[in-house]
Structures are given as C-alpha cells and as structure tokens.
Enzyme design. Structure first.
Site, PDB file in Angstrom:
ATOM      1  N   PRO A  89       0.806  -1.349  -0.010  1.00 20.29           N
ATOM      2  CG  PRO A  89      -0.210  -1.260   2.045  1.00 20.29           C
ATOM      3  CD  PRO A  89       0.489  -1.991   1.344  1.00 20.29           C
ATOM      4  NE  ARG A 154      -7.945  -6.229 -20.912  1.00 23.67           N
ATOM      5  CZ  ARG A 154      -8.271  -5.344 -21.431  1.00 23.67           C
ATOM      6  NH1 ARG A 154      -7.049  -4.292 -21.267  1.00 23.67           N
ATOM      7  NH2 ARG A 154      -8.907  -5.024 -22.354  1.00 23.67           N
ATOM      8  CG  ASP A 169      -9.197  -1.219 -23.004  1.00 26.86           C
ATOM      9  OD1 ASP A 169     -10.147  -2.131 -23.338  1.00 26.86           O
ATOM     10  OD2 ASP A 169      -7.981  -2.241 -22.836  1.00 26.86           O
TER      11      ASP A 169
END
Ligand code: ADE
Length: 253
Positions: A89, A154, A169
C-alpha cells in the site's frame, strides 16, 4: 516456442492463485504459450528447520516481519533479466500506463508481502518498483498481484483478439468508454439510442466520442484536465452537462 512474458509470483499462499487464471482470456493466453505464470512458495526457500519465514521486528513493536533470506533466494531463482515489483500500500498507484510499460517486458517477478511487511534490505537490494492498487489496506499482496497479472497479460500482443478493443479501453485512450448496447432494442421501457441503429458510421463515431467525454466529465473530471478539447466538444458538454462542465469553462478562461 518461448513465451513473450514470464511472470513469477512470490507468495506464502500459492494456492490462492489456483483458480483466478484458469478462466477466459488469461487461461487461453497461458494455453497458447503467450504468457507463463509460475507461483513460488517463499516457504520453500527457507533454510529454517520449521520453514519459518517471519521474525519479530528489531526495535520492538507489534507484528512480524518477513525475513530477508528466503525472499532473496526466491527472487534470485527467477532469473537475471527479472524486473522485481513489490506489492504494497506504500507503492505508487498502479495505472494503465504501468500496465502498458510492464507488458513489454519478458520477465516479471511479483513479490507479495504479508504480515507487517518485508525486511527493508530486500527493498534496497532487489526491488525495482513498488506498486499499490489503491489507497486501502489489504491483508497481503496476493490480490494486488492478481490485478497486475490480469491487466498486464491482456496487453501482451496476441492475448486479446482484436488490438482495436485494447486500444479503445477506458484509460488507454485517456477517456472512459462510452456506453454499449445490444439486443433487444427495447428493455424495460428503455430503448437503444436511435443513432446506433441508423447505420451512419460518422454519426455513430460522433455519438461515441461525446458520450465518452460526458462519462469522463461526470465521473472522473480530473482526467479531462490535460486533454485538448475542440470548441465543438466544449460547447456540447456545456449544453449536455452544464453543472459538471463548469470546471472546464474555468479552465479554458
Ligand atoms: N498489500 C496490502 N494492501 C495493498 C494495496 N492496496 N496495494 C498493493 N499491495 C497491498
């Protein structure tokens, strides 16, 4: 055939990855040999008789820290051409730009943290990049690693059938995607916009561009800050979304 992208995932919970990549586009890319995924159990690299991988922290305080030796050994096993990413994080927020850059590499090593974190010397000696998937804290880096793999894989050439659909996209183009419709023409009182049924390609393109702009303005106005809009587009947004478009008017003054 050598795969285009080898990904090593270093984790204490390799079984978490049993299912996510067995479906759809990613499973097909693995089957075709376009990408390789290797899950490495950090515990297998421990020389401790009980295969312990964590220890109390120096200086005191709650929570255990992952020891450096097994992680170092696991990372070194992934090859000299590796690019090591630590999921944390505290990392840089992961975006489509990272994904595009990382999809061009041949060997990615994703290190999933657990407990309070990893020994700082691993970061200094081995980690090339630290990435976070968002401003919230998860119990470990495994789910973030899945997110990275899905998004990066992808973009590897050949993984997604039509290059077009990757280029259009949301985020690749700098705008969110316009709405999509399919059959039936009427659904619970809502109809498909007339222009999409018109067969007029230029009008369809114009509608898609405007709806992309509208959606981006309404949900992610900050994405429009660096985009050059034409006067026509600005005028249309001001008419379609007068309240939201005020920020753009201020900007153009
Ligand atoms: N590990 C725990 N939380 C995380 C986050 N938000 N991103 C990446 N790695 C994490």
């Amino acid at each position: 055939m050598n795969s285009q992208l080898r990904i090593h995932i270093l984790t204490l919970f390799p079984a978490m990855f049993d299912s996510p990549f067995k479906h759809g586009v990613i499973a097909r890319a693995i089957a075709k040999g376009l990408i390789e995924l290797h899950m490495l159990d950090i515990r297998n690299f421990s020389s401790d008789p009980h295969q312990r991988v964590d220890s109390m922290r120096f200086g005191g305080g709650p929570g255990m820290v992952l020891r450096p030796e097994p992680i170092a050994a696991a990372i070194e096993s992934t090859g000299n051409d590796r690019h090591v990413i630590y999921l944390t994080p505290q990392g840089t927020p992961f975006t489509q730009h990272h994904s595009e850059r990382l999809s061009a590499l041949n060997n990615l090593t994703l290190l999933c943290g657990r407990y309070e974190g990893i020994d700082e010397r691993i970061r200094s000696l081995y980690v090339d990049e630290e990435l976070s998937i968002g401003d919230y804290v998860l119990t470990g880096g495994e789910i973030p690693a899945m997110v990275l793999v899905d998004s990066i894989a992808r973009l590897v050439p050949g993984v997604v059938g039509k290059e077009e659909s990757v280029k259009a996209d949301s985020h690749s183009s700098g705008l969110l995607e316009h709405p999509h419709y399919t059959r039936p023409r009427q659904f619970k009182g809502l109809s498909v916009p007339e222009v999409l049924l018109s067969g007029n390609h230029a009008n369809v393109k114009l509608w898609e561009r405007r709806e992309s702009l509208r959606r981006t303005l309404v949900t992610r106005p900050e994405m429009l800050q660096d985009l050059a809009l034409s006067q026509d587009e600005l005028d249309w947004l001001l008419e379609a979304e007068p309240k939201a478009a005020r920020v753009l008017q201020k900007k153009s003054k």
